[in-house]
Design a protein around this motif. Sequence first.
Motif, mmCIF file in Angstrom:
data_model
loop_
_atom_site.group_PDB
_atom_site.id
_atom_site.type_symbol
_atom_site.label_atom_id
_atom_site.label_comp_id
_atom_site.label_asym_id
_atom_site.label_seq_id
_atom_site.Cartn_x
_atom_site.Cartn_y
_atom_site.Cartn_z
ATOM 1 N N GLU A 61 28.955 -20.267 5.955
ATOM 2 C CA GLU A 61 28.949 -21.702 5.991
ATOM 3 C C GLU A 61 30.231 -21.913 5.183
ATOM 4 N N GLN A 65 33.299 -24.383 6.464
ATOM 5 C CA GLN A 65 33.928 -25.495 5.488
ATOM 6 C C GLN A 65 35.246 -25.524 5.665
ATOM 7 N N LYS A 203 26.219 -25.190 13.855
ATOM 8 C CA LYS A 203 24.963 -24.330 13.356
ATOM 9 C C LYS A 203 25.461 -22.865 13.336
#
Length: 327
Positions: A61, A65, A203
């Motif tokens: 994740e 970013q 996702k």
Amino acid sequence: MQKIKLIATGGTIAMRKDSFGKTVPAVTGHDLLESIPELQESAFWDVEEFSNLASCNFNPERMLQLARRVKEAFADPDCMGIIITHGTDTLEETAYFLELTVKDSRPVILTASQRDASERDSDGPRNLHNSMRIAMDPHAKERGVLIALNEEIHAARDVRKLHTSHVDAFSSGEVGSLGSIDHDEVLWHRKPEPSVKFDLPEKLAKVMICKGYTGMDGRMLECMVDAQVEGIVIEAFGRGNLPPEVVPSIGKITAENIPVVITSRCLFGRTAPVYGYPGGGAELQRRGALFAGDLSTEKVRLLLSIALGQNVSHTRLKEILSRGGVK
Ligand SMILES: NC(=O)C[C@H](N)C(=O)O
């Protein structure tokens, strides 16, 4: 003056020893730049303090970013290239995540150090300086995401950290580095094979890694299924073989449409279903396992996490993996 973006994420390059003599985060991206006056004089810097974390804190994740920040930075046509400072422990993973998701041809260079900023002979300043030389080199374009340490330039797909503490910790094994730095000159030896590219994922799928060991059975794999895993990478022996006791679980898991991908605990060479004995690669393949060539376990895990998050079909996934993620 040419414009370079510096994204600081942390790592030993941004650490110093504390009062107990232990190495901890202490240095910002701005501090790093200010410690090397030649850098400030040579380019216009846009510095971003993304984080100041040891790289054990990086997860997919956070990599996503970072990939978003890279895309946003490249929206500026004046940006020549992007340098990302990062910890060495998981640097090859972040580099490969970016390799799979950054489509711009301008250079993205990840750099780091093995010796912290309080060491008199820290490798950080030199690595950062070399990264600037690469960012400003017109031939650095279209070479994918680059890793610059110890006067060497590596491709994100091929590089691995091989030594826990030496400054020459990174190697691209059999295929070798992409280039090197000689004083202030950037020398290129080759162009890397281009990687398959994905859109920035909305996702990420949950993919877990399991290491093969003698006496292993399938219980660990079945625990992963209980934990709602969406893909499994098994780091098998040699060419891609496992104890025969693991085989039934692989069959059960692939029958549930959860991809199982075989990599090797050998550092070099490709996996392939060449052995036909119980537990051999041919049997694993018959039970539905896929093979990923010479791509490392951690990198296959990231590729799978991105691809399955975007519902890439099984056929397409098999094709991508059979080429080790090369386009
Ligand atoms: N040399 C380093 O950067 C190692 C450090 N533990 C990190 O990965 O954050």
